[in-house]
Enzyme design. Structure first.
Site, short mmCIF file in Angstrom:
data_model
loop_
_atom_site.label_atom_id
_atom_site.label_comp_id
_atom_site.label_asym_id
_atom_site.label_seq_id
_atom_site.Cartn_x
_atom_site.Cartn_y
_atom_site.Cartn_z
N TYR A 149 0.39 -0.88 -0.16
CA TYR A 149 -0.29 0.20 0.05
C TYR A 149 1.05 0.96 0.30
CZ TYR A 149 -3.78 3.03 1.67
OH TYR A 149 -4.77 4.18 1.34
N GLY A 152 2.63 1.79 -3.06
CA GLY A 152 1.97 1.67 -4.38
C GLY A 152 1.34 2.56 -4.64
N ASN A 178 -5.78 9.53 8.50
CA ASN A 178 -7.05 9.22 9.22
C ASN A 178 -8.45 9.56 8.69
OD1 ASN A 178 -3.81 8.21 10.19
ND2 ASN A 178 -5.18 6.66 11.16
N VAL A 190 -8.51 1.26 13.33
CA VAL A 190 -8.83 1.50 14.62
C VAL A 190 -9.30 2.12 15.27
CG1 VAL A 190 -7.20 4.06 15.15
CG2 VAL A 190 -7.28 2.76 16.65
N VAL A 191 -10.77 3.38 15.14
CA VAL A 191 -11.62 3.80 15.32
C VAL A 191 -12.73 3.04 15.31
CG1 VAL A 191 -13.51 6.15 15.11
CG2 VAL A 191 -10.87 6.96 14.59
N PHE A 194 -12.79 0.17 17.28
CA PHE A 194 -12.59 0.20 19.00
C PHE A 194 -13.96 0.22 19.23
CE2 PHE A 194 -8.18 2.45 20.52
CZ PHE A 194 -7.56 0.85 20.31
N THR A 213 0.63 8.22 17.77
CA THR A 213 -0.30 9.82 17.29
C THR A 213 -0.99 9.01 15.62
OG1 THR A 213 1.35 11.00 16.62
CG2 THR A 213 1.11 10.77 19.06
#
Length: 320
Positions: A149, A152, A178, A190-191, A194, A213
């Protein structure tokens, strides 16, 4: 205008189609549904200004199967974007990034359409410069598990600028940081990971100490940034699009636990290979050349996303 959105049934692509249709444009969404979902475009069913075309962007793109008699804008978003998805078939991901971008650029060259590449902050790798300006050339592992990725998208940027130099294609390159919000799949990012864990009453899994972070941008802000970049003039190079409010992964987990009042524990697992330690955009170029900065705060965006997951709309919502 006549607009093609590759990856139009994806998370960002479907929101972009919504915006373009609302602005009165005629839109073709091209998607093979390998990671995009038909239900992401359900709200546009029956709209005469949308045509959904099922096709693989790695093959030549033909407008003959669509109602468009030409093309003014081409947003190239097609590519799996989550580590889980793009590592499932890394060779296919690399082919999509290279061949898919080549086919989209060839179409832009043939039709004279303005072209926007959805690139990524992953081109910076695990950065040694912070925050990351567009002039930073990156610190990428070309043989690691994320390289299909990361590299790419780097070659996709190379192709875009070579088409501009060699063929005069009018290009824009967005380095997207993000982004989250409604319609994002629970695919390991991740959001959503979670939120899904918290709603199921499971521990929130943090890799390492959680001090790495990220900077999270709500989807409605990102769509504003993408359309502003497409219509901006005299943009010479890539442009970072994202939110420059930096939070640790541990802080994100704690914010989601507080939002749901769920009280789950946080479980720490070993660090993942090539996981960037810091990620935050330098937003100077976007601020100066686009007059754009995100406005949705993290707590507000998380609340909108949770409301979508629960099938409700928060009071006074302006979110998508």
């Amino acid at each position: 205008m006549r607009v093609l959105v590759t990856g139009g049934a994806g998370f960002l692509g479907s929101h972009l189609c919504d915006r373009l249709i609302a602005d009165g444009h005629h839109v073709v969404s091209l998607d093979d549904y390998s990671s995009g979902r038909p239900e992401n475009l359900r709200q546009l069913e029956g709209n005469p200004r949308l045509h959904a075309l099922r096709a693989d962007v790695r093959h030549p793109i033909e407008l003959a199967a669509t109602p468009l008699d030409g093309l003014d804008r081409l947003y190239h978003l097609a590519c799996p974007a989550s580590p889980t998805a793009y590592q499932r078939d890394p060779i296919g991901t690399a082919r999509t990034a290279f061949q898919g971008t080549l086919e989209a650029l060839e179409l832009a060259r043939r039709t004279g359409a303005r072209f926007l590449l959805a690139s990524t902050s992953e081109v910076y790798g695990d950065p040694e410069v912070h925050p990351q300006p567009e002039t930073y050339l990156g610190h990428v592992n070309p043989i690691g598990p994320r390289a299909c990725y990361d590299e790419g998208k780097r070659i996709a940027e190379t192709l875009s600028f070579d088409f501009a130099r060699q063929h005069g294609v009018d290009i824009r390159v967005a380095r997207i940081f993000n982004t989250y919000g409604p319609r994002m799949a629970d695919d390991g990012r991740v959001v959503m990971r979670f939120l899904a864990s918290a709603r199921r009453g499971e521990p929130l899994v943090v890799h390492g100490a959680g001090d790495q972070t990220r900077s999270f941008c709500f989807v409605s802000d990102m769509i504003e940034g993408l359309t502003a970049l497409m219509e901006a003039n005299e943009v010479q190079g890539p442009v970072n699009l994202g939110n420059d409010h930096e939070v640790t992964i541990l802080e994100l987990a704690q914010a989601i636990i507080q939002l749901l009042r769920s009280g789950q524990p946080i479980e720490h697992l070993p660090e993942r290979e090539d996981d960037p330690s810091r990620r935050c955009p330098d937003m100077g170029v976007a601020r100066r050349h686009l007059g754009w900065m995100p406005s949705v705060q993290l707590e507000e965006g998380l609340a909108h996303t949770l409301a979508w997951l629960e099938g409700r709309s928060p009071a006074g919502s302006n979110g998508q």
